[in-house]
Write a protein that holds these residues in place. Structure first.
Motif, PDB file in Angstrom:
ATOM      1  N   THR A  40       0.812  -1.208   0.000  1.00  0.00           N
ATOM      2  CA  THR A  40       0.000   0.000   0.000  1.00  0.00           C
ATOM      3  C   THR A  40       0.851   1.266   0.000  1.00  0.00           C
ATOM      4  OG1 THR A  40      -1.818  -1.142   1.119  1.00  0.00           O
ATOM      5  CG2 THR A  40      -1.811   1.264   1.230  1.00  0.00           C
ATOM      6  N   GLU A  74       1.766   2.448  -3.346  1.00  0.00           N
ATOM      7  CA  GLU A  74       0.724   2.873  -4.273  1.00  0.00           C
ATOM      8  C   GLU A  74       0.810   4.369  -4.548  1.00  0.00           C
ATOM      9  OE1 GLU A  74      -3.355   1.538  -3.541  1.00  0.00           O
ATOM     10  OE2 GLU A  74      -2.516   0.049  -2.171  1.00  0.00           O
ATOM     11  N   CYS A 105      -0.525   7.418  -2.035  1.00  0.00           N
ATOM     12  CA  CYS A 105      -0.484   7.088  -0.602  1.00  0.00           C
ATOM     13  C   CYS A 105       0.583   7.944   0.066  1.00  0.00           C
ATOM     14  CB  CYS A 105      -0.176   5.617  -0.386  1.00  0.00           C
ATOM     15  SG  CYS A 105      -0.111   5.154   1.361  1.00  0.00           S
ATOM     16  N   TYR A 148       0.336   5.465   5.726  1.00  0.00           N
ATOM     17  CA  TYR A 148      -0.441   4.248   5.929  1.00  0.00           C
ATOM     18  C   TYR A 148       0.183   3.511   7.108  1.00  0.00           C
ATOM     19  CZ  TYR A 148      -3.387   0.318   4.437  1.00  0.00           C
ATOM     20  OH  TYR A 148      -4.354  -0.669   4.353  1.00  0.00           O
ATOM     21  N   GLU A 165      -4.424   6.765   7.804  1.00  0.00           N
ATOM     22  CA  GLU A 165      -4.045   6.920   6.405  1.00  0.00           C
ATOM     23  C   GLU A 165      -4.185   8.363   5.935  1.00  0.00           C
ATOM     24  OE1 GLU A 165      -6.306   4.174   3.933  1.00  0.00           O
ATOM     25  OE2 GLU A 165      -6.721   2.929   5.698  1.00  0.00           O
ATOM     26  N   TRP A 200      -4.282  10.117   1.967  1.00  0.00           N
ATOM     27  CA  TRP A 200      -4.268   9.900   0.522  1.00  0.00           C
ATOM     28  C   TRP A 200      -4.331  11.234  -0.193  1.00  0.00           C
ATOM     29  CZ3 TRP A 200      -3.448   5.174  -1.537  1.00  0.00           C
ATOM     30  CH2 TRP A 200      -3.538   4.086  -0.665  1.00  0.00           C
ATOM     31  N   LYS A 219      -7.506   8.207  -5.479  1.00  0.00           N
ATOM     32  CA  LYS A 219      -6.370   7.351  -5.113  1.00  0.00           C
ATOM     33  C   LYS A 219      -6.791   6.334  -4.054  1.00  0.00           C
ATOM     34  CE  LYS A 219      -3.519   9.671  -7.732  1.00  0.00           C
ATOM     35  NZ  LYS A 219      -3.087   9.211  -9.016  1.00  0.00           N
ATOM     36  N   LEU A 220      -7.618   6.756  -3.107  1.00  0.00           N
ATOM     37  CA  LEU A 220      -8.145   5.823  -2.106  1.00  0.00           C
ATOM     38  C   LEU A 220      -9.007   4.757  -2.774  1.00  0.00           C
ATOM     39  CD1 LEU A 220      -8.662   4.884   0.810  1.00  0.00           C
ATOM     40  CD2 LEU A 220     -10.531   6.560   0.894  1.00  0.00           C
ATOM     41  N   HIS A 270      -6.886   2.186  -4.297  1.00  0.00           N
ATOM     42  CA  HIS A 270      -6.385   1.290  -3.249  1.00  0.00           C
ATOM     43  C   HIS A 270      -7.444   0.240  -2.903  1.00  0.00           C
ATOM     44  CE1 HIS A 270      -4.935  -0.227   0.554  1.00  0.00           C
ATOM     45  NE2 HIS A 270      -5.954   0.321   1.191  1.00  0.00           N
ATOM     46  N   SER A 277      -7.492  -2.524  -5.313  1.00  0.00           N
ATOM     47  CA  SER A 277      -6.231  -3.234  -5.561  1.00  0.00           C
ATOM     48  C   SER A 277      -6.351  -4.707  -5.165  1.00  0.00           C
ATOM     49  CB  SER A 277      -5.084  -2.573  -4.794  1.00  0.00           C
ATOM     50  OG  SER A 277      -5.255  -2.759  -3.397  1.00  0.00           O
ATOM     51  N   PHE A 279      -5.534  -5.448  -1.437  1.00  0.00           N
ATOM     52  CA  PHE A 279      -6.588  -5.035  -0.508  1.00  0.00           C
ATOM     53  C   PHE A 279      -7.778  -5.993  -0.587  1.00  0.00           C
ATOM     54  CE2 PHE A 279     -10.383  -2.677   0.696  1.00  0.00           C
ATOM     55  CZ  PHE A 279     -10.023  -2.230   1.958  1.00  0.00           C
TER      56      PHE A 279
END
Length: 95
Positions: free
Chosen positions: A29, A32, A35, A38, A54, A56, A61-62, A65, A68, A71
């Motif tokens: 993460t 990424e 990010c 995190y 977190e 971002w 972008k979140l 994630h 992904s 995740f």
């Protein structure tokens, strides 16, 4: 920037396994795009409670994630480990 707190509450008998799954999310993460921060935290009083703290660059972008593979795989693994679904709070910084 988007600030996020994500809370996971493990079943008491699954604390170590839950921690292992959550820790495995950190390395991929932080690599990424978007990010900024995190970090995994554990409650001192209630060790079954974990938080991701977190930051971002954006909601987009979140969302990337959340889509992904690492995740989604962790979410699947956590289904049997947690007392309830993960709670996610999207926050604005004040001051």
């Amino acid at each position: 920037m988007l600030y996020v707190l994500a809370k996971s509450v493990s079943k008491k008998e699954n604390i170590l396994e839950t921690q292992k799954i959550l820790e495995a999310l950190i390395e991929p993460t932080i690599k990424e795009e978007g990010c900024i921060k995190y970090e995994l935290l554990q409650d001192n009083t209630n060790p079954e409670v974990f938080f991701f703290d977190e930051i971002w660059e954006s909601k987009e972008k979140l969302n990337a994630h959340a889509a992904s593979s690492h995740f989604l795989e962790a979410q699947e693994q956590l289904k049997s480990q947690l007392e309830s679904p993960m709670e996610v709070y999207l926050l604005n910084k004040i001051g």
